[in-house]
Design a protein around this motif. Structure first.
Motif, PDB file in Angstrom:
ATOM      1  N   LEU A 270       0.825  -1.217   0.000  1.00  0.00           N
ATOM      2  CA  LEU A 270       0.000   0.000   0.000  1.00  0.00           C
ATOM      3  C   LEU A 270       0.856   1.263   0.000  1.00  0.00           C
ATOM      4  CD1 LEU A 270      -3.018  -0.749   2.366  1.00  0.00           C
ATOM      5  CD2 LEU A 270      -2.768  -1.157  -0.077  1.00  0.00           C
ATOM      6  N   SER A 271       1.986   1.230   0.704  1.00  0.00           N
ATOM      7  CA  SER A 271       2.804   2.440   0.790  1.00  0.00           C
ATOM      8  C   SER A 271       3.466   2.791  -0.538  1.00  0.00           C
ATOM      9  CB  SER A 271       3.876   2.274   1.868  1.00  0.00           C
ATOM     10  OG  SER A 271       4.734   1.192   1.546  1.00  0.00           O
ATOM     11  N   SER A 272       3.581   1.807  -1.429  1.00  0.00           N
ATOM     12  CA  SER A 272       4.193   2.071  -2.736  1.00  0.00           C
ATOM     13  C   SER A 272       3.146   2.313  -3.825  1.00  0.00           C
ATOM     14  CB  SER A 272       5.088   0.895  -3.146  1.00  0.00           C
ATOM     15  OG  SER A 272       4.339  -0.303  -3.223  1.00  0.00           O
ATOM     16  N   ARG A 273       1.876   2.313  -3.439  1.00  0.00           N
ATOM     17  CA  ARG A 273       0.800   2.567  -4.402  1.00  0.00           C
ATOM     18  C   ARG A 273       0.887   4.012  -4.892  1.00  0.00           C
ATOM     19  NH1 ARG A 273      -3.402  -0.859  -4.017  1.00  0.00           N
ATOM     20  NH2 ARG A 273      -1.649  -2.183  -3.427  1.00  0.00           N
ATOM     21  N   THR A 274       0.604   4.210  -6.163  1.00  0.00           N
ATOM     22  CA  THR A 274       0.628   5.557  -6.726  1.00  0.00           C
ATOM     23  C   THR A 274      -0.349   6.463  -5.970  1.00  0.00           C
ATOM     24  OG1 THR A 274       1.140   4.639  -8.895  1.00  0.00           O
ATOM     25  CG2 THR A 274       0.357   6.907  -8.833  1.00  0.00           C
ATOM     26  N   GLN A 275       0.118   7.655  -5.579  1.00  0.00           N
ATOM     27  CA  GLN A 275      -0.703   8.575  -4.800  1.00  0.00           C
ATOM     28  C   GLN A 275      -0.718   9.969  -5.412  1.00  0.00           C
ATOM     29  OE1 GLN A 275      -0.304   8.798  -0.498  1.00  0.00           O
ATOM     30  NE2 GLN A 275       0.797   6.839  -0.464  1.00  0.00           N
ATOM     31  N   ILE A 276      -1.799  10.670  -5.120  1.00  0.00           N
ATOM     32  CA  ILE A 276      -1.901  12.102  -5.386  1.00  0.00           C
ATOM     33  C   ILE A 276      -2.211  12.763  -4.048  1.00  0.00           C
ATOM     34  CG2 ILE A 276      -3.177  13.931  -6.578  1.00  0.00           C
ATOM     35  CD1 ILE A 276      -3.858  11.923  -8.758  1.00  0.00           C
ATOM     36  N   LEU A 277      -1.438  13.751  -3.684  1.00  0.00           N
ATOM     37  CA  LEU A 277      -1.606  14.440  -2.404  1.00  0.00           C
ATOM     38  C   LEU A 277      -2.458  15.687  -2.613  1.00  0.00           C
ATOM     39  CD1 LEU A 277      -0.766  14.208   0.539  1.00  0.00           C
ATOM     40  CD2 LEU A 277       1.248  15.576   0.016  1.00  0.00           C
ATOM     41  N   VAL A 278      -3.524  15.813  -1.825  1.00  0.00           N
ATOM     42  CA  VAL A 278      -4.498  16.886  -2.039  1.00  0.00           C
ATOM     43  C   VAL A 278      -4.762  17.621  -0.727  1.00  0.00           C
ATOM     44  CG1 VAL A 278      -6.824  17.458  -2.816  1.00  0.00           C
ATOM     45  CG2 VAL A 278      -5.586  15.566  -3.895  1.00  0.00           C
ATOM     46  N   LEU A 279      -4.584  18.931  -0.746  1.00  0.00           N
ATOM     47  CA  LEU A 279      -4.957  19.776   0.382  1.00  0.00           C
ATOM     48  C   LEU A 279      -6.394  20.251   0.173  1.00  0.00           C
ATOM     49  CD1 LEU A 279      -1.726  21.953   0.775  1.00  0.00           C
ATOM     50  CD2 LEU A 279      -2.399  19.950   2.119  1.00  0.00           C
ATOM     51  N   ASN A 280      -7.264  19.883   1.099  1.00  0.00           N
ATOM     52  CA  ASN A 280      -8.686  20.216   0.978  1.00  0.00           C
ATOM     53  C   ASN A 280      -9.052  21.372   1.904  1.00  0.00           C
ATOM     54  OD1 ASN A 280     -11.341  19.965   0.108  1.00  0.00           O
ATOM     55  ND2 ASN A 280     -11.857  18.448   1.678  1.00  0.00           N
ATOM     56  N   LYS A 281     -10.211  21.968   1.643  1.00  0.00           N
ATOM     57  CA  LYS A 281     -10.761  23.083   2.421  1.00  0.00           C
ATOM     58  C   LYS A 281      -9.911  24.347   2.280  1.00  0.00           C
ATOM     59  CE  LYS A 281     -12.693  19.823   5.790  1.00  0.00           C
ATOM     60  NZ  LYS A 281     -12.901  19.499   7.218  1.00  0.00           N
ATOM     61  N   THR A 282      -9.300  24.511   1.112  1.00  0.00           N
ATOM     62  CA  THR A 282      -8.441  25.688   0.902  1.00  0.00           C
ATOM     63  C   THR A 282      -9.244  26.980   0.841  1.00  0.00           C
ATOM     64  OG1 THR A 282      -8.521  25.262  -1.486  1.00  0.00           O
ATOM     65  CG2 THR A 282      -6.641  24.375  -0.278  1.00  0.00           C
ATOM     66  N   ASP A 283     -10.562  26.875   0.643  1.00  0.00           N
ATOM     67  CA  ASP A 283     -11.385  28.084   0.640  1.00  0.00           C
ATOM     68  C   ASP A 283     -11.447  28.725   2.019  1.00  0.00           C
ATOM     69  OD1 ASP A 283     -12.862  25.649   1.262  1.00  0.00           O
ATOM     70  OD2 ASP A 283     -14.625  26.941   1.467  1.00  0.00           O
ATOM     71  N   ALA A 284     -11.106  27.921   3.062  1.00  0.00           N
ATOM     72  CA  ALA A 284     -11.177  28.424   4.434  1.00  0.00           C
ATOM     73  C   ALA A 284      -9.794  28.741   4.999  1.00  0.00           C
ATOM     74  CB  ALA A 284     -11.875  27.400   5.332  1.00  0.00           C
ATOM     75  N   ALA A 285      -8.767  28.748   4.130  1.00  0.00           N
ATOM     76  CA  ALA A 285      -7.399  28.977   4.611  1.00  0.00           C
ATOM     77  C   ALA A 285      -6.800  30.215   3.964  1.00  0.00           C
ATOM     78  CB  ALA A 285      -6.531  27.760   4.301  1.00  0.00           C
ATOM     79  N   GLU A 286      -5.960  30.903   4.713  1.00  0.00           N
ATOM     80  CA  GLU A 286      -5.267  32.074   4.191  1.00  0.00           C
ATOM     81  C   GLU A 286      -4.154  31.634   3.228  1.00  0.00           C
ATOM     82  OE1 GLU A 286      -6.123  35.110   4.730  1.00  0.00           O
ATOM     83  OE2 GLU A 286      -7.650  34.729   6.273  1.00  0.00           O
ATOM     84  N   GLU A 287      -3.790  32.510   2.313  1.00  0.00           N
ATOM     85  CA  GLU A 287      -2.764  32.193   1.335  1.00  0.00           C
ATOM     86  C   GLU A 287      -1.429  31.879   2.009  1.00  0.00           C
ATOM     87  OE1 GLU A 287      -3.077  31.696  -1.857  1.00  0.00           O
ATOM     88  OE2 GLU A 287      -5.232  32.111  -1.762  1.00  0.00           O
ATOM     89  N   LEU A 322      -5.593  14.954 -13.418  1.00  0.00           N
ATOM     90  CA  LEU A 322      -4.409  14.257 -12.927  1.00  0.00           C
ATOM     91  C   LEU A 322      -4.718  12.788 -12.634  1.00  0.00           C
ATOM     92  CD1 LEU A 322      -1.454  14.676 -12.278  1.00  0.00           C
ATOM     93  CD2 LEU A 322      -2.111  15.355  -9.956  1.00  0.00           C
ATOM     94  N   VAL A 323      -5.912  12.525 -12.126  1.00  0.00           N
ATOM     95  CA  VAL A 323      -6.332  11.141 -11.879  1.00  0.00           C
ATOM     96  C   VAL A 323      -6.354  10.348 -13.179  1.00  0.00           C
ATOM     97  CG1 VAL A 323      -8.305   9.687 -11.240  1.00  0.00           C
ATOM     98  CG2 VAL A 323      -7.634  11.599  -9.766  1.00  0.00           C
ATOM     99  N   TRP A 324      -6.965  10.938 -14.236  1.00  0.00           N
ATOM    100  CA  TRP A 324      -7.059  10.219 -15.514  1.00  0.00           C
ATOM    101  C   TRP A 324      -5.665   9.964 -16.092  1.00  0.00           C
ATOM    102  CZ3 TRP A 324     -11.246   9.018 -13.897  1.00  0.00           C
ATOM    103  CH2 TRP A 324     -12.372   9.819 -13.777  1.00  0.00           C
ATOM    104  N   GLN A 325      -4.777  10.944 -15.977  1.00  0.00           N
ATOM    105  CA  GLN A 325      -3.421  10.775 -16.507  1.00  0.00           C
ATOM    106  C   GLN A 325      -2.676   9.662 -15.765  1.00  0.00           C
ATOM    107  OE1 GLN A 325      -1.192  14.539 -17.006  1.00  0.00           O
ATOM    108  NE2 GLN A 325      -3.155  15.594 -16.859  1.00  0.00           N
ATOM    109  N   ASN A 326      -2.826   9.628 -14.438  1.00  0.00           N
ATOM    110  CA  ASN A 326      -2.125   8.611 -13.661  1.00  0.00           C
ATOM    111  C   ASN A 326      -2.677   7.212 -13.911  1.00  0.00           C
ATOM    112  OD1 ASN A 326       0.022   9.488 -11.561  1.00  0.00           O
ATOM    113  ND2 ASN A 326      -1.450  11.166 -11.602  1.00  0.00           N
TER     114      ASN A 326
END
Length: 339
Positions: A270-287, A322-326
């Protein structure tokens, strides 16, 4: 519907019918001879994958299954009727194990795929079978053989190409709801999602891809702590993992390490499975916060880091591209960078 992904059942194939001893004694047949028919074979038991099923719930209430026995042979060389085979429907993605030997019997991944889990017994031979030059009138027949009996363990591993993972409240259910027609229960407290949610997301070509929202993992999930231990097995079949991190959490960097550590501890690649890292709730975070978190994460991983808001839809198109490309290029060592 209650989600059950583990069950133990017992199956008993049908016994073969007995052969019989009989002779022809018609008035105008001078040399009748032996005419005992063979017994019919016992019914076998098959498991069949059904794409309409999503859970092993039925086996919570029905644990014993038996096929019909074969009928005994008849006079005039008549073979007894065979017992009817029993076909048991299970969800696609069901693994079958023999509980006694721990042998893997099969893995049903395609609709209508079948596997025989208990073979019916052969019918016994009637006395006609033993006719020879040395024995013109055999007076014995064989009984039918017993059908195979087995205790089985069924494990369901969801068939999803993309698994969405992350700590509780990372926004996994909101994301799968935004991407597909799935409507999971969503609330602002930990462990809202108690079962995996499946959603079909359409590619630009029109084909559907199954996404799975895996219930929240926590530290120690691989050892049975929390809910994640029950559902880690469902990540095993996924080809791509979308690791969702709540950027508004107290420590997003620690959250990242928690999930990565659990994948390593669980093993099975599982640790070597292809991953995409996503930061969520960015609408509620400062730049400034976004920049700091991305900069720190980049020190620990070469993975591309996307920013999205599942609630507002911001960044979802970039994520899907990015999901489709991967999915098309999983042979590459690391996920593609977004364009």
């Amino acid at each position: 519907m209650q989600f059950i992904d583990y069950a133990e059942i017992e199956v008993q194939a049908g016994n073969g019918g007995d052969g019989i001893v009989a002779f022809r004694r018609e008035k105008y047949v001078p040399a009748g001879g032996p005419a005992g028919g063979n017994g019919g074979r016992g019914g076998s038991i098959y498991l069949e994958a059904d794409e309409q099923l999503q859970t092993l719930l039925d086996f919570k209430y029905s644990r014993y299954f038996k096929a019909d026995n074969g009928k005994r042979g008849g006079p005039n060389n008549c073979t007894g009727a065979s017992g009817q085979d029993l076909i048991i429907q299970v969800p696609c993605g069901t693994l079958i194990y023999d509980l006694t030997s721990e042998e893997t019997i099969g893995d049903l991944t395609q609709p209508k795929q079948q596997i025989c889990v208990a073979q019916g017994g052969k019918g016994g031979l009637g006395n006609r079978h033993f006719l020879s030059n040395h024995n013109r009138a055999p007076e014995y027949a064989l009984p039918g053989l017993e059908g195979e009996q087995r205790r089985l363990r069924l494990e369901l591993k969801l068939l999803a190409e993309v698994g969405i993972i992350g700590l509780p409240n990372a926004g996994k259910s909101t994301l799968i709801a935004a991407l597909s027609s799935a409507r999971p229960k969503i609330a602002n407290y930990p462990f809202t999602t108690l079962v995996p949610n499946l959603g079909v997301v359409r590619k630009p070509t029109g084909d559907g891809t199954v996404f799975a929202d895996i219930p929240g993992l926590i530290a120690g999930a691989h050892a049975g702590i929390g809910l994640g231990h029950e559902f880690l097995r469902h990540i095993e079949r996924t080809r791509l993992l979308v690791h969702l991190i709540d950027i508004t959490a107290n420590n997003p960097i620690e959250d990242f390490h928690t999930i990565q550590d659990e994948l390593k501890a669980y093993g099975k690649g599982l640790s070597s499975r292809t991953q995409i890292l996503v930061l969520n709730k960015t609408d509620a975070a400062e730049e400034d916060l976004k920049a700091i978190v991305k900069e720190e994460l980049a020190q620990y991983t070469p993975l591309p880091i996307l920013e999205i808001s599942a609630a507002t839809g911001e960044g979802l198109e970039t994520l899907l591209n990015l999901v489709w490309q991967n999915l098309e290029k999983l042979s590459e060592a690391t996920p593609l960078m977004p364009e």
